[in-house]
Design a protein around this motif. Sequence first.
Motif, short mmCIF file in Angstrom:
data_model
loop_
_atom_site.label_atom_id
_atom_site.label_comp_id
_atom_site.label_asym_id
_atom_site.label_seq_id
_atom_site.Cartn_x
_atom_site.Cartn_y
_atom_site.Cartn_z
N ARG A 171 -1.22 16.50 -2.46
CA ARG A 171 -1.22 17.35 -1.26
C ARG A 171 -1.73 16.56 -0.05
N LEU A 172 -2.78 15.78 -0.22
CA LEU A 172 -3.30 14.98 0.89
C LEU A 172 -2.29 13.95 1.35
N LYS A 173 -1.56 13.37 0.41
CA LYS A 173 -0.53 12.40 0.78
C LYS A 173 0.55 13.06 1.64
N GLN A 174 0.95 14.28 1.26
CA GLN A 174 1.95 15.01 2.03
C GLN A 174 1.44 15.31 3.44
N ILE A 175 0.20 15.77 3.53
CA ILE A 175 -0.37 16.11 4.84
C ILE A 175 -0.51 14.86 5.71
N LEU A 176 -1.01 13.78 5.12
CA LEU A 176 -1.18 12.54 5.88
C LEU A 176 0.15 11.98 6.35
N PHE A 177 1.18 12.12 5.52
CA PHE A 177 2.51 11.68 5.93
C PHE A 177 2.96 12.47 7.16
N ARG A 178 2.76 13.78 7.14
CA ARG A 178 3.13 14.60 8.30
C ARG A 178 2.29 14.22 9.52
N LEU A 179 0.99 14.03 9.31
CA LEU A 179 0.12 13.62 10.43
C LEU A 179 0.56 12.28 11.00
N ALA A 219 0.85 -1.19 0.00
CA ALA A 219 0.00 0.00 0.00
C ALA A 219 0.88 1.24 0.00
N PRO A 220 0.62 2.18 -0.89
CA PRO A 220 1.49 3.34 -1.03
C PRO A 220 1.64 4.18 0.23
N LEU A 221 0.64 4.21 1.09
CA LEU A 221 0.74 5.05 2.28
C LEU A 221 0.87 4.26 3.56
N SER A 222 1.01 2.96 3.49
CA SER A 222 1.16 2.15 4.69
C SER A 222 2.61 2.13 5.13
N PHE A 223 2.88 2.73 6.28
CA PHE A 223 4.25 2.85 6.75
C PHE A 223 4.58 1.79 7.80
N ASP A 224 3.70 0.83 7.99
CA ASP A 224 3.92 -0.18 9.01
C ASP A 224 4.68 -1.38 8.49
N THR A 225 4.89 -1.48 7.18
CA THR A 225 5.53 -2.67 6.62
C THR A 225 7.03 -2.67 6.84
N CYS A 226 7.61 -1.51 7.04
CA CYS A 226 9.06 -1.44 7.22
C CYS A 226 9.38 -0.31 8.18
N ASN A 227 10.32 -0.54 9.08
CA ASN A 227 10.59 0.43 10.12
C ASN A 227 12.06 0.83 10.14
N VAL A 228 12.56 1.34 9.02
CA VAL A 228 13.96 1.75 8.95
C VAL A 228 14.20 2.99 9.78
N SER A 229 13.21 3.90 9.81
CA SER A 229 13.41 5.19 10.48
C SER A 229 13.37 5.09 12.00
N GLY A 230 12.83 4.03 12.55
CA GLY A 230 12.79 3.88 14.00
C GLY A 230 11.47 4.27 14.63
N TYR A 231 10.50 4.76 13.83
CA TYR A 231 9.20 5.09 14.38
C TYR A 231 8.46 3.80 14.69
N ASN A 232 7.76 3.77 15.83
CA ASN A 232 7.17 2.52 16.24
C ASN A 232 5.65 2.50 16.28
N SER A 233 5.01 3.62 16.56
CA SER A 233 3.57 3.56 16.73
C SER A 233 2.84 4.38 15.68
N ILE A 234 1.63 3.98 15.42
CA ILE A 234 0.79 4.70 14.47
C ILE A 234 0.22 5.92 15.18
N MET A 235 0.44 7.09 14.62
CA MET A 235 -0.06 8.31 15.25
C MET A 235 -1.49 8.61 14.86
N ILE A 236 -1.93 8.21 13.66
CA ILE A 236 -3.32 8.43 13.25
C ILE A 236 -4.14 7.25 13.76
N LYS A 237 -5.03 7.55 14.69
CA LYS A 237 -5.82 6.49 15.33
C LYS A 237 -7.20 6.29 14.72
N SER A 238 -7.81 7.38 14.18
CA SER A 238 -9.16 7.22 13.63
C SER A 238 -9.45 8.25 12.54
#
Length: 144
Positions: A81-89, A37-56
């Motif tokens: 633009r939405l992809k950029q904002i969602l990435f920041r969120l 999925a293009p916006l799913s960041f849970d498949t790989c954790n190279v950056s060290g972020y661990n939790s999903i910040m967007i809950k609902s």
Amino acid sequence: MVHPLLSLITSYQSTVFRILLFVTLLLTCRTQRRAQAPLSFDTCNVSGYNSIMIKSFRHKGLEHFFTTGSKRGIKPGQAVRLKQILFRLRFAEKIGDMSFPGSDLHPLKGKLKGHWAVKASGNWRLIFRFEGGHVLEVDYGDYH
């Protein structure tokens, strides 16, 4: 005793190796993300972020775009633009992380008191609530 130049070369080689390893992992993860999925960041954790910040999400089309990359349910012209904002969120730890040039971040009043808005395009806004380090109730629409 080890010669100082030898230890410098060893540490340099180690650093180069670490950089090459990181780049390899990053490219591998980028390939995995495209396959899933293009916006799913849970498949790989190279950056060290661990939790999903967007809950609902409140907007189902935006949630579908976030999870699958499908533009069905959003304005296709605003997808980048939405992809950029969602990435920041996704990685925001505090409300100040959403204040970037062109975001027009502002708190809302009235019945949406406690919510914040970020400009997507024209009158279109991404509205969300930030609580305990997590983003809640992400909505998308023309609110003016």
